[in-house]
Design a protein around this motif. Sequence first.
Motif, mmCIF file in Angstrom:
data_model
loop_
_atom_site.group_PDB
_atom_site.id
_atom_site.type_symbol
_atom_site.label_atom_id
_atom_site.label_comp_id
_atom_site.label_asym_id
_atom_site.label_seq_id
_atom_site.Cartn_x
_atom_site.Cartn_y
_atom_site.Cartn_z
ATOM 1 N N LEU A 26 -81.922 -54.928 58.225
ATOM 2 C CA LEU A 26 -83.303 -54.758 58.268
ATOM 3 C C LEU A 26 -84.172 -55.731 58.722
ATOM 4 C CD1 LEU A 26 -84.018 -53.010 54.676
ATOM 5 C CD2 LEU A 26 -83.947 -51.863 56.922
ATOM 6 N N LYS A 27 -83.892 -57.020 58.588
ATOM 7 C CA LYS A 27 -84.653 -58.232 59.467
ATOM 8 C C LYS A 27 -84.745 -57.843 60.944
ATOM 9 C CE LYS A 27 -80.613 -61.502 59.396
ATOM 10 N NZ LYS A 27 -80.303 -62.998 58.893
ATOM 11 N N ASN A 28 -83.572 -57.245 61.378
ATOM 12 C CA ASN A 28 -83.403 -57.179 62.828
ATOM 13 C C ASN A 28 -83.896 -55.813 63.579
ATOM 14 O OD1 ASN A 28 -82.301 -59.706 62.863
ATOM 15 N ND2 ASN A 28 -80.153 -58.772 62.641
ATOM 16 N N THR A 29 -84.519 -55.208 62.284
ATOM 17 C CA THR A 29 -84.807 -53.723 62.677
ATOM 18 C C THR A 29 -86.557 -53.378 62.823
ATOM 19 O OG1 THR A 29 -82.790 -52.871 61.690
ATOM 20 C CG2 THR A 29 -84.455 -51.320 62.084
ATOM 21 N N VAL A 30 -87.046 -52.573 63.750
ATOM 22 C CA VAL A 30 -88.209 -52.178 63.746
ATOM 23 C C VAL A 30 -88.193 -50.589 63.643
ATOM 24 C CG1 VAL A 30 -89.454 -54.138 64.820
ATOM 25 C CG2 VAL A 30 -88.479 -52.346 66.269
ATOM 26 N N PHE A 31 -89.226 -49.998 62.821
ATOM 27 C CA PHE A 31 -88.891 -48.369 62.476
ATOM 28 C C PHE A 31 -90.215 -47.947 63.202
ATOM 29 C CE2 PHE A 31 -87.026 -50.359 58.696
ATOM 30 C CZ PHE A 31 -86.049 -49.436 58.588
ATOM 31 N N MET A 32 -89.560 -46.803 64.066
ATOM 32 C CA MET A 32 -90.634 -45.969 65.045
ATOM 33 C C MET A 32 -91.262 -45.037 63.756
ATOM 34 S SD MET A 32 -87.601 -45.027 67.797
ATOM 35 C CE MET A 32 -88.318 -44.008 68.491
ATOM 36 N N SER A 33 -92.702 -44.910 63.972
ATOM 37 C CA SER A 33 -93.365 -43.993 63.099
ATOM 38 C C SER A 33 -93.720 -42.650 63.633
ATOM 39 C CB SER A 33 -94.616 -44.676 62.417
ATOM 40 O OG SER A 33 -95.535 -44.811 63.322
ATOM 41 N N ALA A 34 -93.801 -42.601 64.834
ATOM 42 C CA ALA A 34 -94.116 -41.296 65.760
ATOM 43 C C ALA A 34 -93.779 -41.672 67.347
ATOM 44 C CB ALA A 34 -95.540 -40.889 65.531
ATOM 45 N N THR A 35 -93.199 -40.468 67.756
ATOM 46 C CA THR A 35 -92.725 -40.498 69.120
ATOM 47 C C THR A 35 -93.507 -39.414 69.989
ATOM 48 O OG1 THR A 35 -90.842 -41.642 68.588
ATOM 49 C CG2 THR A 35 -90.827 -40.660 70.716
ATOM 50 N N ALA A 36 -93.701 -39.593 71.197
ATOM 51 C CA ALA A 36 -94.705 -38.501 71.834
ATOM 52 C C ALA A 36 -93.614 -38.222 73.370
ATOM 53 C CB ALA A 36 -96.118 -38.831 72.220
ATOM 54 N N THR A 48 -93.504 -42.051 74.762
ATOM 55 C CA THR A 48 -94.283 -43.196 73.957
ATOM 56 C C THR A 48 -93.798 -43.084 72.289
ATOM 57 O OG1 THR A 48 -96.062 -42.739 75.643
ATOM 58 C CG2 THR A 48 -96.738 -43.905 73.461
ATOM 59 N N THR A 49 -93.673 -44.497 71.698
ATOM 60 C CA THR A 49 -93.288 -44.350 70.442
ATOM 61 C C THR A 49 -94.446 -45.586 69.621
ATOM 62 O OG1 THR A 49 -91.507 -44.879 69.092
ATOM 63 C CG2 THR A 49 -91.717 -46.390 70.737
ATOM 64 N N SER A 50 -94.670 -45.143 68.586
ATOM 65 C CA SER A 50 -95.463 -46.008 67.853
ATOM 66 C C SER A 50 -94.642 -46.617 66.771
ATOM 67 C CB SER A 50 -96.786 -45.030 67.021
ATOM 68 O OG SER A 50 -97.433 -45.998 66.382
ATOM 69 N N ILE A 51 -94.827 -48.165 66.699
ATOM 70 C CA ILE A 51 -94.187 -48.709 65.706
ATOM 71 C C ILE A 51 -95.006 -49.503 64.757
ATOM 72 C CG2 ILE A 51 -92.642 -50.867 65.520
ATOM 73 C CD1 ILE A 51 -91.773 -50.283 68.386
ATOM 74 N N HIS A 52 -94.408 -49.398 63.335
ATOM 75 C CA HIS A 52 -95.123 -49.617 62.132
ATOM 76 C C HIS A 52 -94.818 -51.202 61.956
ATOM 77 C CE1 HIS A 52 -96.663 -48.745 57.700
ATOM 78 N NE2 HIS A 52 -97.136 -50.004 58.173
ATOM 79 N N LEU A 137 -101.230 -40.810 70.213
ATOM 80 C CA LEU A 137 -100.615 -42.133 69.413
ATOM 81 C C LEU A 137 -101.527 -43.411 69.766
ATOM 82 C CD1 LEU A 137 -96.743 -41.718 69.980
ATOM 83 C CD2 LEU A 137 -98.261 -41.065 68.027
ATOM 84 N N GLU A 138 -102.057 -43.250 70.896
ATOM 85 C CA GLU A 138 -103.006 -44.513 71.442
ATOM 86 C C GLU A 138 -104.346 -44.746 70.688
ATOM 87 O OE1 GLU A 138 -103.421 -43.944 75.562
ATOM 88 O OE2 GLU A 138 -101.628 -45.180 76.053
ATOM 89 N N LEU A 146 -102.911 -45.788 59.567
ATOM 90 C CA LEU A 146 -101.921 -45.950 60.888
ATOM 91 C C LEU A 146 -101.699 -44.399 61.423
ATOM 92 C CD1 LEU A 146 -99.594 -48.888 60.268
ATOM 93 C CD2 LEU A 146 -101.859 -48.928 61.274
ATOM 94 N N ILE A 147 -101.638 -44.176 62.691
ATOM 95 C CA ILE A 147 -101.578 -42.995 63.439
ATOM 96 C C ILE A 147 -100.316 -42.306 62.816
ATOM 97 C CG2 ILE A 147 -100.384 -43.773 65.600
ATOM 98 C CD1 ILE A 147 -102.906 -40.896 65.088
ATOM 99 N N GLY A 148 -99.196 -42.671 62.867
ATOM 100 C CA GLY A 148 -97.900 -42.293 62.164
ATOM 101 C C GLY A 148 -98.259 -41.423 60.720
ATOM 102 N N GLU A 149 -98.822 -42.403 59.907
ATOM 103 C CA GLU A 149 -98.891 -41.762 58.548
ATOM 104 C C GLU A 149 -100.080 -40.880 58.666
ATOM 105 O OE1 GLU A 149 -100.377 -45.442 56.768
ATOM 106 O OE2 GLU A 149 -98.428 -46.273 56.323
ATOM 107 N N ASN A 150 -101.160 -40.935 59.483
ATOM 108 C CA ASN A 150 -102.106 -39.838 59.609
ATOM 109 C C ASN A 150 -101.378 -38.519 59.945
ATOM 110 O OD1 ASN A 150 -104.044 -38.703 61.657
ATOM 111 N ND2 ASN A 150 -105.149 -39.055 59.835
ATOM 112 N N LEU A 151 -100.597 -38.546 60.960
ATOM 113 C CA LEU A 151 -99.970 -37.448 61.508
ATOM 114 C C LEU A 151 -99.209 -36.588 60.309
ATOM 115 C CD1 LEU A 151 -99.281 -38.472 65.133
ATOM 116 C CD2 LEU A 151 -101.078 -36.898 64.572
#
Length: 369
Positions: A26-36, A48-52, A137-138, A146-151
């Motif tokens: 997990l320390k080397n990982t970033v999670f995508m929250s939404a992708t377009a 386009t991807t939004s990262i939390h 996403l922008e 955050l936009i991912g949570e909102n969607l």
Amino acid sequence: MNKLKTLCLAGLSVLLLSGCWDQKLLKNTVFMSATAFQVKSDDEVLVTTSIHTYTTKEQRPVNKTYSVVAKSTRDSKIKLNQEASGFLMTAKNKVFLLQDDLAKKGLLQFADVLYRTPESPLNGKFIIVEKDPKAILELQKVGDELIGENLAGLIKTMEFESAVPTETIQSICTILFDEGKGLMLPYMKLNESNQAAEITGAALFHKDKYTGVTINTDQTKLLLALSNKRNKAMMINDTIPFKDEQLTVSYEISHSKGNLKIEKDGLNKVKVKLPFKAELDIMEFPHDRLYEKSVLENLQKGIEKKLQQNVEEAISIIQEANCDYLGIGRELIAYHPELWKELDWDKDYPEISIEPDVSVEIVHHGIIN
């Protein structure tokens, strides 16, 4: 001694076991929250991807947005990994926004990689977006979200209200390969005045391709009710004929039941009867006087007449779009296989006769008379 030998052998065996060779820390990982996804050229897509993530000092949640041009979904993941400071993971990517023009080319080309990758979020959602999903996403944030949570929250709310179908990446898989069932997905656009995403209805699909036809949220609700997929709530506002007036009434469909009855006419064509019964709770009716039997009966007849018209219109739209959302083809395959073999469903479905018969009963009309 036997127990001691067993323990020694077990201990030696443990030393020979290999570690977890495919672990992702997990320390080397970033999670995508939404992708377009949207069209870039004839053979390329703009992804386009939004990262939390979090700020270093205050540990406040923030968004980072990355965009790449790629030839496929997997190609975009490779290129995004070259930009992000960590290994990108889709496990928490709950929302996938697909531009309407791109959806017309087919949904499967974007879903395929998700079905082949074990980390994919099978409870994620595909949403069809008018024109420019990247612009959504922008926004980065809507209020404090955050936009991912909102969607994700917006879709969850609309599903609860039966305004959009409840479909996930997993649930649409069988529909994409089912020649007797049509697909609907939420349709979204950017509300520029509010700077927020807005669900306007549902996009209709023929096989895995978006037909370019959409229906509004009220029509979506009726189709969900007809196919017995009503969720927890289903509120409808409408203007109905009442005596010599046109009055506004709000009601909730508290219980409903639709039945498909397939018949064969003399010309070897399909004829579908669709009786639909609904129980209603009146939520708003300023005219009042619902304690009078004549008023209640007139209101019930007015709602029934208007619902009949609305159901006929919704069915006409999905037939013109060649989207068999009611699953008439599936019923034919299961219960009338010989008749199904005689049909060319792609050509015959838009021409078949579907006759809904709506009946309603008002069972509640508020806590006061």
